[in-house]
Design an enzyme around this catalytic site. Structure first.
Site, mmCIF file in Angstrom:
data_model
loop_
_atom_site.group_PDB
_atom_site.id
_atom_site.type_symbol
_atom_site.label_atom_id
_atom_site.label_comp_id
_atom_site.label_asym_id
_atom_site.label_seq_id
_atom_site.Cartn_x
_atom_site.Cartn_y
_atom_site.Cartn_z
ATOM 1 N N HIS A 24 -6.830 7.272 11.688
ATOM 2 C CA HIS A 24 -6.525 5.836 11.599
ATOM 3 C C HIS A 24 -5.061 5.555 11.280
ATOM 4 C CE1 HIS A 24 -11.022 4.633 10.831
ATOM 5 N NE2 HIS A 24 -10.769 4.903 12.096
ATOM 6 N N THR A 28 -17.321 7.995 2.771
ATOM 7 C CA THR A 28 -17.137 6.953 3.796
ATOM 8 C C THR A 28 -18.443 6.183 3.954
ATOM 9 O OG1 THR A 28 -16.622 6.511 6.123
ATOM 10 C CG2 THR A 28 -17.478 8.694 5.629
ATOM 11 N N ARG A 56 0.857 -1.214 0.000
ATOM 12 C CA ARG A 56 0.000 0.000 0.000
ATOM 13 C C ARG A 56 0.884 1.253 0.000
ATOM 14 N NH1 ARG A 56 -2.284 -3.815 -0.284
ATOM 15 N NH2 ARG A 56 -2.206 -3.076 -2.410
HETATM 16 P P1 OAD Z 1 -15.310 2.112 2.747
HETATM 17 O O1 OAD Z 1 -14.637 1.317 1.691
HETATM 18 O O2 OAD Z 1 -16.040 1.366 3.808
HETATM 19 O O3 OAD Z 1 -16.364 3.099 2.075
HETATM 20 C C1 OAD Z 1 -16.018 3.911 0.988
HETATM 21 C C2 OAD Z 1 -17.242 4.730 0.598
HETATM 22 O O4 OAD Z 1 -16.852 5.587 -0.460
HETATM 23 C C3 OAD Z 1 -18.434 3.899 0.092
HETATM 24 O O5 OAD Z 1 -19.623 4.353 0.758
HETATM 25 C C4 OAD Z 1 -18.499 4.226 -1.396
HETATM 26 O O6 OAD Z 1 -19.832 4.305 -1.884
HETATM 27 C C5 OAD Z 1 -17.876 5.604 -1.440
HETATM 28 N N1 OAD Z 1 -17.223 5.947 -2.712
HETATM 29 C C6 OAD Z 1 -16.562 5.131 -3.578
HETATM 30 N N2 OAD Z 1 -16.096 5.819 -4.615
HETATM 31 C C7 OAD Z 1 -16.444 7.122 -4.425
HETATM 32 C C8 OAD Z 1 -16.257 8.342 -5.159
HETATM 33 N N3 OAD Z 1 -15.599 8.358 -6.310
HETATM 34 N N4 OAD Z 1 -16.768 9.484 -4.625
HETATM 35 C C9 OAD Z 1 -17.467 9.459 -3.467
HETATM 36 N N5 OAD Z 1 -17.667 8.360 -2.733
HETATM 37 C C10 OAD Z 1 -17.180 7.194 -3.206
HETATM 38 O O7 OAD Z 1 -14.211 3.085 3.358
HETATM 39 P P2 OAD Z 1 -14.227 3.912 4.732
HETATM 40 O O8 OAD Z 1 -15.609 4.327 5.084
HETATM 41 O O9 OAD Z 1 -13.200 4.960 4.600
HETATM 42 O O10 OAD Z 1 -9.928 1.537 8.847
HETATM 43 O O11 OAD Z 1 -13.728 2.814 5.750
HETATM 44 C C11 OAD Z 1 -13.568 3.180 7.096
HETATM 45 C C12 OAD Z 1 -12.431 2.415 7.721
HETATM 46 O O12 OAD Z 1 -12.630 1.012 7.525
HETATM 47 C C13 OAD Z 1 -11.092 2.666 7.107
HETATM 48 O O13 OAD Z 1 -10.455 3.838 7.589
HETATM 49 C C14 OAD Z 1 -10.309 1.461 7.481
HETATM 50 C C15 OAD Z 1 -11.343 0.380 7.248
HETATM 51 O O14 OAD Z 1 -11.234 -0.718 8.019
HETATM 52 C C16 OAD Z 1 -8.658 1.237 9.190
HETATM 53 O O15 OAD Z 1 -7.791 0.928 8.383
HETATM 54 C C17 OAD Z 1 -8.385 1.344 10.642
#
Ligand code: OAD
Length: 233
Positions: A110, A177, A60
Site C-alpha cells: 500500500h 489486519t 503521519r
Molecule cells: P485495520 O485498522 O482495519 O485493522 C487492524 C486490525 O488489527 C484489527 O482487526 C484489530 O483487531 C487488530 N489489532 C489491533 N491491535 C492489535 C494488536 N496489538 N495485536 C494484534 N492485532 C491487533 O487495519 P488494516 O487491516 O491494516 O489502506 O487496514 C487495511 C488497509 O485499510 C490499510 O492498509 C489502509 C486502510 O485503508 C491504505 O492506506 C491503502
C-alpha cells in the site's frame, strides 16, 4: 509447526504497529486519526483538497520519529534472518517499522510514508520531512509529487510477486489486519487453494477469520514471537 514448511508468506496490517503507538484504521469511531478514510485516502480527496491530504500524511510521516518497532516486528525480522526457505513479508502498513527492525524480505503493497510518487511520470523517490503540494519531481521536472500511498481505487504494488509467492507457499500467516480491504483480504483464499496452511494472529476475530484453518487471538507482541520460536524450533 515447521514440519514440511519451507515457503512462508506473512501479511501484516495496522495491528502489528498498534503496540508501537500507531493508530489502526478502523477504530471504534470508524475514523483514522480523526479523519474519514475517504477524506484522506482517495484520488478524489487529493483532487478536492490537496493541502489536507498532504498535511495528513506529513503528520503521519513525522509521527514515525516518535515510535519504535515492537516485539512483533523484531520477531519477524529474526525469522527473516534465520529462515532458510522462501519468505515474503507483505505489509499493508505505510510505516517503516518492519525495515527498522531489520526485515529485508519485505514489500509495501500500500505504499510508504517515506516515499513520494510523481503523479506525472510514476517515479518514486525517498522522502523525509513534509511534502509540500506541487513539489518538483527530479525525474521529469514537473510539479507533481504526491504521497506514495495506494489510495482506494488504485492498484496495490507488486501484485504479481505476491501472487507468485502465495502460489508457492506452504504457510500463510495474517497478522493484525481486519480483513476489510481487498485484494489483501483475499490472499488467504489463494493460499488455501494451493494447499498452504493458514494461520491468523489478531486481537479480535477479523472479517475473514472463518477462512483460516487456525486463529490465535491476542496482542501481536506476544503471539508473533511465540510463532517465530515455534517455526525456528
Ligand atoms: P485495520 O485498522 O482495519 O485493522 C487492524 C486490525 O488489527 C484489527 O482487526 C484489530 O483487531 C487488530 N489489532 C489491533 N491491535 C492489535 C494488536 N496489538 N495485536 C494484534 N492485532 C491487533 O487495519 P488494516 O487491516 O491494516 O489502506 O487496514 C487495511 C488497509 O485499510 C490499510 O492498509 C489502509 C486502510 O485503508 C491504505 O492506506 C491503502
Amino acid at each position: 509447526m515447521n514440519e514440511d514448511i519451507r515457503n512462508i508468506v506473512i501479511l501484516t496490517g495496522a495491528g502489528i504497529s498498534a503496540e508501537s503507538g500507531l493508530a489502526t484504521f478502523r477504530g471504534p469511531d470508524g475514523l483514522w486519526e480523526g479523519h474519514r478514510v475517504e477524506d484522506v485516502c482517495t484520488p478524489e480527496a487529493l483532487a478536492r483538497d490537496v493541502g489536507l491530504v498532504h498535511r495528513f500524511y506529513d503528520e503521519r510521516r513525522a509521527k514515525l520519529a516518535e515510535v519504535v518497532p515492537n516485539a512483533a516486528h523484531e520477531a519477524l525480522a529474526a525469522l527473516d534472518r534465520a529462515w532458510a526457505g522462501d519468505l515474503l513479508i507483505v505489509t499493508q502498513n505505510v510505516d517503516d517499522l518492519h525495515e527498522r527492525a531489520g526485515a529485508r524480505r519485505l514489500l509495501h503493497m500500500h505504499g510508504e510514508l517515506k516515499s513520494a510518487l510523481c503523479a506525472a511520470c510514476g517515479k518514486a523517490v525517498a522522502w523525509a520531512g513534509p511534502l509540500p503540494p506541487a513539489s518538483i519531481c527530479e525525474g521529469c521536472g514537473r510539479a507533481a509529487l504526491r504521497p506514495d500511498i495506494v489510495f482506494f481505487g488504485e492498484m496495490p504494488y507488486e501484485m504479481d510477486r505476491i501472487d507468485t509467492a502465495l502460489r508457492d507457499a506452504d504457510l500463510f500467516v495474517s497478522i493484525g489486519t481486519s480483513g476489510a480491504v481487498y485484494p489483501a483480504a483475499g490472499f488467504v483464499q489463494t493460499a488455501r487453494h494451493v494447499g498452504a496452511r493458514t494461520l491468523e494472529l489478531n486481537l479480535d476475530p477479523s472479517a475473514g477469520s472463518f477462512y483460516f484453518e487456525e486463529s490465535r487471538m491476542g496482542p501481536a507482541s506476544e503471539l508473533v514471537p511465540e510463532l517465530v520460536w515455534e517455526l525456528l524450533g
